[in-house]
Design a protein around this motif. Sequence first.
Motif, PDB file in Angstrom:
ATOM      1  N   PRO A  29       0.771  -1.369  -0.006  1.00 28.76           N
ATOM      2  CA  PRO A  29       0.088   0.008  -0.171  1.00 28.76           C
ATOM      3  C   PRO A  29       0.876   1.223  -0.142  1.00 28.76           C
ATOM      4  N   ASP A  30       1.785   1.372   0.607  1.00 34.67           N
ATOM      5  CA  ASP A  30       2.927   2.355   0.565  1.00 34.67           C
ATOM      6  C   ASP A  30       3.750   2.694  -0.583  1.00 34.67           C
ATOM      7  N   THR A  31       3.635   1.751  -1.590  1.00 37.71           N
ATOM      8  CA  THR A  31       4.523   1.904  -2.797  1.00 37.71           C
ATOM      9  C   THR A  31       3.985   2.850  -3.597  1.00 37.71           C
ATOM     10  N   PRO A  32       2.886   3.313  -4.019  1.00 35.53           N
ATOM     11  CA  PRO A  32       2.767   4.244  -5.033  1.00 35.53           C
ATOM     12  C   PRO A  32       3.280   5.421  -4.717  1.00 35.53           C
ATOM     13  N   ALA A  33       3.534   5.897  -3.365  1.00 38.45           N
ATOM     14  CA  ALA A  33       3.941   7.177  -2.952  1.00 38.45           C
ATOM     15  C   ALA A  33       5.462   7.050  -3.260  1.00 38.45           C
ATOM     16  N   VAL A  34       6.088   6.155  -3.449  1.00 40.41           N
ATOM     17  CA  VAL A  34       7.622   6.051  -3.754  1.00 40.41           C
ATOM     18  C   VAL A  34       7.885   5.846  -5.135  1.00 40.41           C
ATOM     19  N   LEU A  35       7.033   4.940  -5.858  1.00 34.84           N
ATOM     20  CA  LEU A  35       7.141   4.475  -7.183  1.00 34.84           C
ATOM     21  C   LEU A  35       6.345   5.054  -7.832  1.00 34.84           C
ATOM     22  N   SER A  36       6.151   6.168  -7.935  1.00 37.86           N
ATOM     23  CA  SER A  36       4.956   7.020  -8.514  1.00 37.86           C
ATOM     24  C   SER A  36       4.900   6.854 -10.184  1.00 37.86           C
ATOM     25  N   HIS A  37       5.831   6.443 -10.819  1.00 40.20           N
ATOM     26  CA  HIS A  37       6.003   6.134 -12.067  1.00 40.20           C
ATOM     27  C   HIS A  37       5.399   5.068 -12.715  1.00 40.20           C
ATOM     28  N   ILE A  38       5.198   3.987 -11.639  1.00 36.86           N
ATOM     29  CA  ILE A  38       4.468   2.754 -11.948  1.00 36.86           C
ATOM     30  C   ILE A  38       2.803   3.159 -11.809  1.00 36.86           C
ATOM     31  N   VAL A  39       2.316   2.764 -13.045  1.00 35.41           N
ATOM     32  CA  VAL A  39       0.848   3.117 -13.420  1.00 35.41           C
ATOM     33  C   VAL A  39      -0.040   1.965 -13.312  1.00 35.41           C
ATOM     34  N   ASP A  40       0.561   0.700 -13.608  1.00 34.69           N
ATOM     35  CA  ASP A  40      -0.189  -0.570 -13.529  1.00 34.69           C
ATOM     36  C   ASP A  40       0.819  -1.795 -13.582  1.00 34.69           C
ATOM     37  N   VAL A  41       0.158  -2.693 -12.744  1.00 37.62           N
ATOM     38  CA  VAL A  41       0.983  -3.911 -12.929  1.00 37.62           C
ATOM     39  C   VAL A  41       0.010  -5.389 -12.845  1.00 37.62           C
ATOM     40  N   HIS A  42       0.049  -6.277 -13.990  1.00 40.13           N
ATOM     41  CA  HIS A  42      -0.740  -7.235 -14.282  1.00 40.13           C
ATOM     42  C   HIS A  42      -0.055  -8.667 -14.235  1.00 40.13           C
ATOM     43  N   THR A  43      -0.427  -9.722 -13.705  1.00 38.89           N
ATOM     44  CA  THR A  43       0.423 -10.950 -13.888  1.00 38.89           C
ATOM     45  C   THR A  43      -0.366 -11.597 -15.149  1.00 38.89           C
ATOM     46  N   LEU A  44       0.405 -11.823 -16.051  1.00 38.26           N
ATOM     47  CA  LEU A  44      -0.123 -12.576 -17.321  1.00 38.26           C
ATOM     48  C   LEU A  44       0.031 -13.905 -17.450  1.00 38.26           C
ATOM     49  N   ASP A  45       0.867 -14.360 -16.839  1.00 38.89           N
ATOM     50  CA  ASP A  45       0.833 -15.812 -16.719  1.00 38.89           C
ATOM     51  C   ASP A  45       2.047 -16.276 -15.433  1.00 38.89           C
ATOM     52  N   ARG A  46       1.727 -17.405 -14.924  1.00 40.31           N
ATOM     53  CA  ARG A  46       2.408 -18.039 -13.789  1.00 40.31           C
ATOM     54  C   ARG A  46       2.275 -19.581 -13.708  1.00 40.31           C
ATOM     55  N   ARG A  47       3.397 -20.112 -13.816  1.00 40.72           N
ATOM     56  CA  ARG A  47       3.588 -21.660 -13.799  1.00 40.72           C
ATOM     57  C   ARG A  47       4.521 -21.977 -12.903  1.00 40.72           C
ATOM     58  N   LEU A  48       4.236 -23.147 -12.190  1.00 42.18           N
ATOM     59  CA  LEU A  48       5.280 -23.942 -11.150  1.00 42.18           C
ATOM     60  C   LEU A  48       5.442 -25.117 -11.850  1.00 42.18           C
ATOM     61  N   ASP A  49       7.003 -25.515 -12.177  1.00 40.06           N
ATOM     62  CA  ASP A  49       7.193 -26.569 -12.917  1.00 40.06           C
ATOM     63  C   ASP A  49       7.497 -27.726 -11.592  1.00 40.06           C
ATOM     64  N   PRO A  50       6.530 -28.783 -11.562  1.00 38.49           N
ATOM     65  CA  PRO A  50       6.683 -29.479 -10.644  1.00 38.49           C
ATOM     66  C   PRO A  50       8.011 -30.408 -10.373  1.00 38.49           C
ATOM     67  N   ASP A  51       8.551 -30.702 -11.400  1.00 38.96           N
ATOM     68  CA  ASP A  51       9.949 -31.592 -11.534  1.00 38.96           C
ATOM     69  C   ASP A  51      10.913 -30.482 -10.865  1.00 38.96           C
ATOM     70  N   SER A  52      11.030 -29.395 -11.507  1.00 38.56           N
ATOM     71  CA  SER A  52      12.324 -28.424 -10.865  1.00 38.56           C
ATOM     72  C   SER A  52      11.685 -27.583  -9.696  1.00 38.56           C
ATOM     73  N   GLY A  53      10.574 -27.437  -9.472  1.00 40.48           N
ATOM     74  CA  GLY A  53      10.198 -26.513  -8.681  1.00 40.48           C
ATOM     75  C   GLY A  53      10.191 -25.183  -8.774  1.00 40.48           C
ATOM     76  N   ARG A  54      10.530 -24.692 -10.141  1.00 40.81           N
ATOM     77  CA  ARG A  54      10.872 -23.461 -10.559  1.00 40.81           C
ATOM     78  C   ARG A  54       9.444 -22.659 -10.785  1.00 40.81           C
ATOM     79  N   LEU A  55       9.434 -21.565 -10.338  1.00 43.62           N
ATOM     80  CA  LEU A  55       8.141 -20.717 -10.567  1.00 43.62           C
ATOM     81  C   LEU A  55       8.431 -19.901 -11.640  1.00 43.62           C
ATOM     82  N   GLN A  56       7.715 -19.722 -12.854  1.00 46.74           N
ATOM     83  CA  GLN A  56       7.916 -18.949 -13.779  1.00 46.74           C
ATOM     84  C   GLN A  56       6.827 -17.943 -13.830  1.00 46.74           C
ATOM     85  N   ALA A  57       6.936 -16.567 -13.894  1.00 44.13           N
ATOM     86  CA  ALA A  57       5.819 -15.632 -14.026  1.00 44.13           C
ATOM     87  C   ALA A  57       6.209 -14.536 -15.089  1.00 44.13           C
TER      88      ALA A  57
END
Length: 193
Positions: A29-57
């Motif tokens: 909640p306090d970020t917009p005051a500091v990072l005022s140049h950020i207008v919007d953020v959306h997650t487009l894709d997120r996957r967890l590889d069960p074999d390697s345990g790696r999260l890709q986003a």
Amino acid sequence: MVRAYTQEHVYHHPWDRVTTAAWRKFTDPDTPAVLSHIVDVHTLDRRLDPDSGRLQAVRSITVRSPPLPFLLRRILDQDAVVCHCVESTVVDARGRSMEIVVRNASLRGLLEVEERSTYRPHPDRPEGWTAFRQETSIRCKPLSALAAVAEKVEQRCAERFQQNSVKGREVVERICKYLEAETASAAAAAISC
């Protein structure tokens, strides 16, 4: 011509806390005051590889530019622009690494920006500290023939990116301290029960 720079920082917090804070950087909640140049953020894709345990986003990040230099204001007929970026992140919890690559998706005919960041346990204190490294390259494309102008545009962009990077690290530090206090409070509550 390409303007490139590297920044390094040591967080005096463990890797898991720092990477958790980095994930929360845009939603705190306090970020917009500091990072005022950020207008919007959306997650487009997120996957967890069960074999390697790696999260890709993959996230889209929309940023507002600072006031543009005179020449760019004339070319674009505006004082500032909104730029869309794509952030690709790979978190390897087993290997304790987090790698982030951000590239601009819009304005590529004018400017190409690539930012690569890594979070890894610090080699001297792997359980308590986290090493952060950020490499950024900026290339002003259509002005390549006008090397002096292109260099000034790239320099101004690099200065702004470095300023914003410092702000981003401050946000991660603040969230780390919040998470540290949250953990200590939970541990104290568990002991008193």
